[in-house]
Design an enzyme around this catalytic site. Structure first.
Site, PDB file in Angstrom:
ATOM      1  CG  ASP A  74      -1.826   1.159   1.327  1.00 27.83           C
ATOM      2  OD1 ASP A  74      -2.422   1.531   0.303  1.00 27.83           O
ATOM      3  OD2 ASP A  74      -1.951   1.732   2.426  1.00 27.83           O
ATOM      4  CG  ASP A 131      -1.387   7.674   0.795  1.00 26.50           C
ATOM      5  OD1 ASP A 131      -0.289   7.954   0.281  1.00 26.50           O
ATOM      6  OD2 ASP A 131      -2.480   8.047   0.328  1.00 26.50           O
ATOM      7  CG  PHE A 163      -7.724  12.341   0.544  1.00 29.08           C
ATOM      8  CD1 PHE A 163      -7.882  10.968   0.446  1.00 29.08           C
ATOM      9  CD2 PHE A 163      -8.836  13.125   0.806  1.00 29.08           C
ATOM     10  CE1 PHE A 163      -9.132  10.387   0.606  1.00 29.08           C
ATOM     11  CE2 PHE A 163     -10.083  12.556   0.973  1.00 29.08           C
ATOM     12  CZ  PHE A 163     -10.232  11.181   0.872  1.00 29.08           C
ATOM     13  CB  THR A 187      -2.292   3.413  -3.612  1.00 30.13           C
ATOM     14  OG1 THR A 187      -2.784   4.483  -2.815  1.00 30.13           O
ATOM     15  CG2 THR A 187      -1.964   3.931  -4.998  1.00 30.13           C
ATOM     16  CG  ASN A 188      -8.425   1.932  -2.216  1.00 30.30           C
ATOM     17  OD1 ASN A 188      -8.284   1.189  -3.180  1.00 30.30           O
ATOM     18  ND2 ASN A 188      -9.085   1.577  -1.127  1.00 30.30           N
ATOM     19  CD  GLN A 189      -3.929   7.840  -4.136  1.00 27.01           C
ATOM     20  OE1 GLN A 189      -4.053   9.049  -4.050  1.00 27.01           O
ATOM     21  NE2 GLN A 189      -3.341   7.112  -3.182  1.00 27.01           N
ATOM     22  CB  SER A 190     -11.405   7.756  -2.914  1.00 29.70           C
ATOM     23  OG  SER A 190     -11.028   8.339  -1.682  1.00 29.70           O
ATOM     24  CG  HIS A 224     -13.409   4.051  -9.459  1.00 34.38           C
ATOM     25  ND1 HIS A 224     -12.624   2.938  -9.690  1.00 34.38           N
ATOM     26  CD2 HIS A 224     -13.749   4.540 -10.679  1.00 34.38           C
ATOM     27  CE1 HIS A 224     -12.513   2.744 -10.996  1.00 34.38           C
ATOM     28  NE2 HIS A 224     -13.176   3.700 -11.618  1.00 34.38           N
ATOM     29  CB  CYS A 273     -14.897   0.423  -8.941  1.00 37.43           C
ATOM     30  SG  CYS A 273     -13.922   0.804  -7.472  1.00 37.43           S
ATOM     31  CG  ASP A 327      -1.977   2.256   6.544  1.00 35.82           C
ATOM     32  OD1 ASP A 327      -2.382   1.917   5.402  1.00 35.82           O
ATOM     33  OD2 ASP A 327      -2.166   3.391   7.014  1.00 35.82           O
TER      34      ASP A 327
END
Length: 184
Positions: free
Chosen positions: A7, A9, A19, A50-53, A91, A97, A126
């Site tokens: 991951d 962040d 963010f 990585t999630n980048q919403s 997303h 998704c 984390d």
């Protein structure tokens, strides 16, 4: 192939409740760049998932994300390492998704692109959603206490077999030393 999924962040760089929205806000966690460099020198393939919403929420665009990742790549290269690929979900959480962790779609894509069985691999994260994503595929969840990791550990309900380390450097230390009990 020795493949490890990270991951971003809270594992590689400091997490922020609002963010990481610019290259200036991307700050490496002490020891993480050196850990990645050690893995690189030892022949590991390293992939970030990585999630980048914040993109889906309209807080910044893909150009800004690319600039953040360019800073990350430069910092890692200056330490003597490299990241082989960065996969991200742009997303917002309500878009339904399959790539947003805790769903395993992003990890399935990593497996496909690297011709790897993700069920044989580890992911360092984390947050519970990182651990759930890899566990859904039968992989090995690794929790670090940096970022949100200490809160995640305290909340409990971790997937079976989750290993817990103080930080990425501590986990990498167990991977690279032959007397270690860690398995990737």
């Amino acid at each position: 192939m020795k493949l490890l999924i990270l991951d971003r962040d809270g594992v590689i760089n400091e997490d922020r409740p609002d963010f990481v929205k610019s290259p200036d806000e991307w700050v490496p966690i002490p020891g993480s760049l050196q850990a990645i460099s050690e893995l690189s020198r030892a022949g590991w393939t390293l992939v970030v998932a990585t999630n980048q919403s914040a993109i889906g929420r309209g807080l910044f665009g893909i150009d800004t994300l690319n600039a953040i990742h360019a800073k990350m790549h430069r910092a890692i290269a200056e330490s003597g390492g490299h990241i082989d690929a960065v996969f991200f979900c742009p997303h917002a959480p309500d878009k339904g998704c399959t790539c947003r962790k805790p769903l395993p779609g992003m990890l399935v894509d990593i497996g496909r692109r690297f011709h790897a069985n993700i069920g044989d691999r580890a992911m360092v994260g984390d947050s519970l959603r990182d651990l759930q994503a890899i566990a859904a595929l039968g992989g090995k969840p690794v929790l670090v206490r940096t970022g949100n990791g200490a809160k995640t550990e305290a909340a409990g309900n971790l997937p079976a077999g989750t290993r817990v380390f103080d930080n990425l450097a501590a986990y990498v230390d167990t991977l690279l030393h032959p007397n270690s009990e860690a398995q990737p």
